[in-house]
Design a protein around this motif. Sequence first.
Motif, PDB file in Angstrom:
ATOM      1  N   PRO A 147      -1.238  -2.708   9.391  1.00  0.00           N
ATOM      2  CA  PRO A 147      -2.253  -1.598   9.786  1.00  0.00           C
ATOM      3  C   PRO A 147      -1.350  -0.605  10.716  1.00  0.00           C
ATOM      4  O   PRO A 147      -1.794   0.472  10.525  1.00  0.00           O
ATOM      5  CB  PRO A 147      -3.090  -2.566  10.582  1.00  0.00           C
ATOM      6  CG  PRO A 147      -2.844  -4.029  10.331  1.00  0.00           C
ATOM      7  CD  PRO A 147      -1.556  -4.009   9.738  1.00  0.00           C
ATOM      8  N   GLU A 148      -0.203  -0.875  11.179  1.00  0.00           N
ATOM      9  CA  GLU A 148       0.489  -0.170  12.045  1.00  0.00           C
ATOM     10  C   GLU A 148       1.236   1.071  11.082  1.00  0.00           C
ATOM     11  O   GLU A 148       1.353   2.179  11.412  1.00  0.00           O
ATOM     12  CB  GLU A 148       1.563  -1.077  13.051  1.00  0.00           C
ATOM     13  CG  GLU A 148       2.114   0.144  13.984  1.00  0.00           C
ATOM     14  CD  GLU A 148       3.029  -0.539  15.026  1.00  0.00           C
ATOM     15  OE1 GLU A 148       3.609   0.284  15.866  1.00  0.00           O
ATOM     16  OE2 GLU A 148       3.184  -1.933  15.042  1.00  0.00           O
ATOM     17  N   TRP A 149       1.528   0.530  10.000  1.00  0.00           N
ATOM     18  CA  TRP A 149       2.463   1.277   8.789  1.00  0.00           C
ATOM     19  C   TRP A 149       1.069   2.096   8.271  1.00  0.00           C
ATOM     20  O   TRP A 149       1.465   3.076   8.209  1.00  0.00           O
ATOM     21  CB  TRP A 149       3.114   0.274   7.980  1.00  0.00           C
ATOM     22  CG  TRP A 149       3.455   1.412   6.831  1.00  0.00           C
ATOM     23  CD1 TRP A 149       3.101   1.358   5.704  1.00  0.00           C
ATOM     24  CD2 TRP A 149       4.678   2.266   7.136  1.00  0.00           C
ATOM     25  NE1 TRP A 149       3.991   2.450   4.875  1.00  0.00           N
ATOM     26  CE2 TRP A 149       5.157   2.804   5.721  1.00  0.00           C
ATOM     27  CE3 TRP A 149       5.418   2.511   8.099  1.00  0.00           C
ATOM     28  CZ2 TRP A 149       6.070   3.752   5.556  1.00  0.00           C
ATOM     29  CZ3 TRP A 149       6.667   3.327   7.897  1.00  0.00           C
ATOM     30  CH2 TRP A 149       7.077   4.131   6.495  1.00  0.00           C
ATOM     31  N   GLN A 150       0.079   1.679   8.040  1.00  0.00           N
ATOM     32  CA  GLN A 150      -1.072   2.374   7.488  1.00  0.00           C
ATOM     33  C   GLN A 150      -1.484   3.507   8.510  1.00  0.00           C
ATOM     34  O   GLN A 150      -1.650   4.707   7.951  1.00  0.00           O
ATOM     35  CB  GLN A 150      -2.255   1.662   7.225  1.00  0.00           C
ATOM     36  CG  GLN A 150      -2.035   0.652   6.180  1.00  0.00           C
ATOM     37  CD  GLN A 150      -1.702   1.024   4.846  1.00  0.00           C
ATOM     38  OE1 GLN A 150      -2.523   2.118   4.546  1.00  0.00           O
ATOM     39  NE2 GLN A 150      -0.967   0.702   3.926  1.00  0.00           N
ATOM     40  N   GLU A 151      -1.397   3.101   9.624  1.00  0.00           N
ATOM     41  CA  GLU A 151      -1.634   4.200  10.704  1.00  0.00           C
ATOM     42  C   GLU A 151      -0.798   5.545  10.800  1.00  0.00           C
ATOM     43  O   GLU A 151      -0.837   6.722  10.873  1.00  0.00           O
ATOM     44  CB  GLU A 151      -1.678   3.745  12.028  1.00  0.00           C
ATOM     45  CG  GLU A 151      -2.047   4.670  13.234  1.00  0.00           C
ATOM     46  CD  GLU A 151      -2.071   4.228  14.555  1.00  0.00           C
ATOM     47  OE1 GLU A 151      -2.511   4.841  15.635  1.00  0.00           O
ATOM     48  OE2 GLU A 151      -1.603   2.958  14.850  1.00  0.00           O
ATOM     49  N   PHE A 152       0.546   5.174  10.609  1.00  0.00           N
ATOM     50  CA  PHE A 152       1.851   6.131  10.489  1.00  0.00           C
ATOM     51  C   PHE A 152       1.499   7.040   9.154  1.00  0.00           C
ATOM     52  O   PHE A 152       1.567   8.195   9.397  1.00  0.00           O
ATOM     53  CB  PHE A 152       3.165   5.436  10.389  1.00  0.00           C
ATOM     54  CG  PHE A 152       4.200   6.390   9.653  1.00  0.00           C
ATOM     55  CD1 PHE A 152       4.422   7.487  10.459  1.00  0.00           C
ATOM     56  CD2 PHE A 152       4.486   6.128   8.662  1.00  0.00           C
ATOM     57  CE1 PHE A 152       5.478   8.447   9.963  1.00  0.00           C
ATOM     58  CE2 PHE A 152       5.579   7.017   7.914  1.00  0.00           C
ATOM     59  CZ  PHE A 152       6.051   8.156   8.704  1.00  0.00           C
ATOM     60  N   LEU A 153       1.294   6.364   8.379  1.00  0.00           N
ATOM     61  CA  LEU A 153       0.983   7.000   6.748  1.00  0.00           C
ATOM     62  C   LEU A 153      -0.041   8.050   6.926  1.00  0.00           C
ATOM     63  O   LEU A 153      -0.173   9.389   6.424  1.00  0.00           O
ATOM     64  CB  LEU A 153       0.672   6.027   5.815  1.00  0.00           C
ATOM     65  CG  LEU A 153       1.735   5.253   5.208  1.00  0.00           C
ATOM     66  CD1 LEU A 153       1.318   4.219   3.979  1.00  0.00           C
ATOM     67  CD2 LEU A 153       2.800   6.132   4.859  1.00  0.00           C
ATOM     68  N   GLU A 154      -1.516   7.629   7.721  1.00  0.00           N
ATOM     69  CA  GLU A 154      -2.474   8.757   7.970  1.00  0.00           C
ATOM     70  C   GLU A 154      -2.087   9.621   8.859  1.00  0.00           C
ATOM     71  O   GLU A 154      -2.474  10.715   8.529  1.00  0.00           O
ATOM     72  CB  GLU A 154      -3.579   7.740   8.475  1.00  0.00           C
ATOM     73  CG  GLU A 154      -4.312   7.086   7.659  1.00  0.00           C
ATOM     74  CD  GLU A 154      -5.550   6.224   8.421  1.00  0.00           C
ATOM     75  OE1 GLU A 154      -5.850   6.585   9.366  1.00  0.00           O
ATOM     76  OE2 GLU A 154      -5.876   5.085   7.604  1.00  0.00           O
ATOM     77  N   ILE A 155      -1.404   9.284   9.866  1.00  0.00           N
ATOM     78  CA  ILE A 155      -1.000  10.554  10.880  1.00  0.00           C
ATOM     79  C   ILE A 155       0.140  11.280  10.171  1.00  0.00           C
ATOM     80  O   ILE A 155       0.055  12.462  10.247  1.00  0.00           O
ATOM     81  CB  ILE A 155      -0.179   9.842  12.014  1.00  0.00           C
ATOM     82  CG1 ILE A 155      -1.165   9.052  12.795  1.00  0.00           C
ATOM     83  CG2 ILE A 155       0.555  11.098  12.956  1.00  0.00           C
ATOM     84  CD1 ILE A 155      -0.759   8.134  13.884  1.00  0.00           C
ATOM     85  N   SER A 156       0.877  10.945   9.397  1.00  0.00           N
ATOM     86  CA  SER A 156       1.738  11.739   8.782  1.00  0.00           C
ATOM     87  C   SER A 156       1.242  12.697   7.587  1.00  0.00           C
ATOM     88  O   SER A 156       1.562  13.841   7.334  1.00  0.00           O
ATOM     89  CB  SER A 156       2.963  10.784   7.844  1.00  0.00           C
ATOM     90  OG  SER A 156       3.906  11.671   7.106  1.00  0.00           O
TER      91      SER A 156
END
Length: 105
Positions: free
Chosen positions: A74-83
């Motif tokens: 989930p933390e990686w998914q959050e980064f992808l969204e922010i990016s």
Amino acid sequence: MIYDHRTYSCRPGTIKKQLAVYEAHGYVPQTRHLGMPLMYAATETGDPNTFIHIWCYEDAADRAIKRAAMQADPEWQEFLEISAEAGYLVSQRNVILMPAPFFKK
């Protein structure tokens, strides 16, 4: 050993912003799953809007397992969204490299 050489291009003038987003949100989850990269760098000559990273894996299966775990984080998914919301990235190129038979690391 295989090497995953990834080149990313940013909109002009945004590379520092993209790297800051990665440092704040992507670095920890990515290295948690993939380990430390062999290289993570911005270009010094050539296209000033690009950066590269190189990841080492035992083989294609090791790469697939580690990347699947990262994608499920989930933390990686959050980064992808922010990016994606930031919109700094414009292209990505991935190349899998195999060392020459005589190269011993």
